[in-house]
Scaffold this motif. Sequence first.
Motif, mmCIF file in Angstrom:
data_model
loop_
_atom_site.group_PDB
_atom_site.id
_atom_site.type_symbol
_atom_site.label_atom_id
_atom_site.label_comp_id
_atom_site.label_asym_id
_atom_site.label_seq_id
_atom_site.Cartn_x
_atom_site.Cartn_y
_atom_site.Cartn_z
ATOM 1 N N LEU A 2 0.808 -1.214 0.000
ATOM 2 C CA LEU A 2 0.000 0.000 0.000
ATOM 3 C C LEU A 2 0.849 1.276 0.000
ATOM 4 O O LEU A 2 0.590 2.202 -0.767
ATOM 5 C CB LEU A 2 -0.953 -0.013 1.206
ATOM 6 N N GLU A 3 1.864 1.339 0.835
ATOM 7 C CA GLU A 3 2.696 2.542 0.934
ATOM 8 C C GLU A 3 3.430 2.800 -0.384
ATOM 9 O O GLU A 3 3.550 3.938 -0.835
ATOM 10 C CB GLU A 3 3.707 2.423 2.084
ATOM 11 N N GLU A 4 3.921 1.734 -1.008
ATOM 12 C CA GLU A 4 4.605 1.888 -2.296
ATOM 13 C C GLU A 4 3.617 2.305 -3.385
ATOM 14 O O GLU A 4 3.945 3.126 -4.247
ATOM 15 C CB GLU A 4 5.312 0.593 -2.699
ATOM 16 N N TYR A 5 2.420 1.746 -3.350
ATOM 17 C CA TYR A 5 1.375 2.112 -4.305
ATOM 18 C C TYR A 5 1.118 3.619 -4.252
ATOM 19 O O TYR A 5 1.132 4.299 -5.282
ATOM 20 C CB TYR A 5 0.098 1.325 -3.984
ATOM 21 N N ALA A 6 0.912 4.147 -3.050
ATOM 22 C CA ALA A 6 0.655 5.584 -2.885
ATOM 23 C C ALA A 6 1.858 6.395 -3.367
ATOM 24 O O ALA A 6 1.684 7.417 -4.055
ATOM 25 C CB ALA A 6 0.328 5.898 -1.427
ATOM 26 N N ALA A 7 3.064 5.954 -3.044
ATOM 27 C CA ALA A 7 4.274 6.653 -3.478
ATOM 28 C C ALA A 7 4.424 6.610 -5.000
ATOM 29 O O ALA A 7 4.836 7.597 -5.622
ATOM 30 C CB ALA A 7 5.512 6.046 -2.806
ATOM 31 N N TYR B 79 -6.642 0.444 -0.828
ATOM 32 C CA TYR B 79 -5.988 1.026 -2.004
ATOM 33 C C TYR B 79 -6.810 2.178 -2.575
ATOM 34 O O TYR B 79 -6.281 3.242 -2.867
ATOM 35 C CB TYR B 79 -5.702 -0.040 -3.061
ATOM 36 N N SER C 220 -6.562 5.311 -0.515
ATOM 37 C CA SER C 220 -5.275 6.018 -0.518
ATOM 38 C C SER C 220 -5.069 6.877 -1.755
ATOM 39 O O SER C 220 -4.057 7.575 -1.860
ATOM 40 C CB SER C 220 -4.129 5.023 -0.386
#
Length: 170
Positions: free
Chosen positions: A106-111, A164, A167
Amino acid sequence: MLGQGAGAGTTSWGGSSSSESLNLFPCFQFSFQENGWGASLAERLVRKCDVVNRGLSGYNTRWAKLILPRLITKSTGAESTAAVTIFFGANDSALKDLNPKQHVPLEEYAANLKSMIQYLKSVDITEDRIILITPPPLQESAWEKECLAKGKRMVQMGRISAFYWQSVSY
């Protein structure tokens, strides 16, 4: 993405002597489906706007971030771009244990989304022309039936996909 259309300006259609003309506004789309809503949009906007669909079925934001600079450059014609849509998340939210190739945390997706937005801004696509589309909601029971009918395992869960789509913002 996205390709540049026939160009901005006014054009007459057909061989008639009609004074009817049409403004062309190149549109751009970056989507995850090859024959999905982007193709429908192109059909609906025929003679109104050029939609060049670069649907990337199976892609996630990790892969899309890498190819975006090959699809949209400064020379693409930012001033004539009506919009760029970014529609990712369904593949990113695949369950890691069942589909590690497509899963993106999730964090990489947002980044990755933020990185794509920053890149678009760097090639003069203004923020008001960047449209983020959330991954669609997933009804697990219907999706499970569909997967079983195709002889596939269910690799996504609605409760995970929800994180997802929540975010998606900038």
